[in-house]
Design an enzyme around this catalytic site. Structure first.
Site, PDB file in Angstrom:
ATOM      1  N   LYS A  50      44.793  28.024  27.846  1.00  0.00           N
ATOM      2  CA  LYS A  50      44.990  28.820  29.066  1.00  0.00           C
ATOM      3  C   LYS A  50      44.445  30.248  28.925  1.00  0.00           C
ATOM      4  CE  LYS A  50      49.244  26.269  30.085  1.00  0.00           C
ATOM      5  NZ  LYS A  50      49.377  25.516  28.819  1.00  0.00           N
ATOM      6  N   HIS A  81      43.156  33.805  29.466  1.00  0.00           N
ATOM      7  CA  HIS A  81      43.373  34.778  30.540  1.00  0.00           C
ATOM      8  C   HIS A  81      43.173  36.167  29.939  1.00  0.00           C
ATOM      9  CE1 HIS A  81      46.254  36.266  33.972  1.00  0.00           C
ATOM     10  NE2 HIS A  81      45.121  36.912  33.943  1.00  0.00           N
ATOM     11  N   THR A 135      35.657  38.512  27.272  1.00  0.00           N
ATOM     12  CA  THR A 135      36.457  37.875  26.227  1.00  0.00           C
ATOM     13  C   THR A 135      36.630  36.387  26.502  1.00  0.00           C
ATOM     14  OG1 THR A 135      37.597  39.939  25.748  1.00  0.00           O
ATOM     15  CG2 THR A 135      38.695  37.915  25.065  1.00  0.00           C
ATOM     16  N   THR A 189      53.788  25.021  36.227  1.00  0.00           N
ATOM     17  CA  THR A 189      54.683  24.102  36.931  1.00  0.00           C
ATOM     18  C   THR A 189      56.143  24.529  36.826  1.00  0.00           C
ATOM     19  OG1 THR A 189      54.709  22.652  34.991  1.00  0.00           O
ATOM     20  CG2 THR A 189      53.138  22.117  36.742  1.00  0.00           C
TER      21      THR A 189
END
Length: 195
Positions: free
Chosen positions: A68, A70, A75, A130
């Protein structure tokens, strides 16, 4: 689209949510011949590092690297190129990183793979986790219902050139309706109806 049991080998991704290489390899050995895809997430990757991904790929399996990403666009794009070096087949980024981050990752990865001859991994976006509900979204400043936010971020991912998204099984029909059947949707934690 209906799902046939014969499709399981190619369509199911088994999560290696275990603490060590030994535990992961026991799962892989037990399922050999039944599935082709394994997901390596944060816990296992942090514990065992890139060598585990290489070992899984060398054994002939597909890898979904679930880290994931972010961060700032440069980067995340650089991380995507490192993912290609590992031979990963699929990885994810957070859609909340924005269009600039996602587009740069797609562009840099595409150019890198053309230059090096490495296969280009598919990139999917996490829309909202979720585990998040409307109160969680409101707390961080979003005044959308979770289903609205998912579609908004899925559209942003598609417009940014990503291959698909991670979503709850409850959101698949809406995403496919809005984005088209060709947009990849990966759903976590799917269990048989009797489980």
């Amino acid at each position: 689209m209906s799902f046939k049991v014969s499709d399981a080998k190619e369509r199911l991704i088994i999560s290696l949510d275990v603490p060590s290489r030994d535990s992961a390899m026991r799962v892989i050995d037990a399922l050999e011949g039944s599935v082709r895809w394994f997901k390596v997430g944060s816990q296992l990757f942090t514990a065992e590092g890139p060598q585990l991904v290489t070992d899984i790929k060398t054994a002939g399996f597909n890898v979904f690297l679930d880290l994931k990403f972010h961060d700032i666009p440069n980067t995340v794009a650089s991380a995507g190129c490192s993912v290609a070096d590992l031979g990963v087949d699929l990885f994810n980024v957070h859609a909340m990183g924005g269009a600039a981050m996602m587009k740069k990752t797609v562009d840099d990865l595409t150019n890198y793979c053309k230059k090096t001859g490495k296969p280009k991994p598919k990139i999917i976006a996490v829309t909202i986790l979720t585990s998040m509900n409307a109160d969680d979204l409101n707390e961080i400043g979003f005044n959308y219902r979770p289903d609205e936010m998912v579609l908004r971020l899925a559209n942003l991912a598609m417009q940014s050139g990503l291959d698909g998204v991670v979503s709850s099984p409850w959101e698949v029909a809406d995403i496919k309706s809005a984005m088209g059947e060709g947009f990849l949707v990966v759903t976590p934690g799917v269990r048989p109806s009797w489980a």
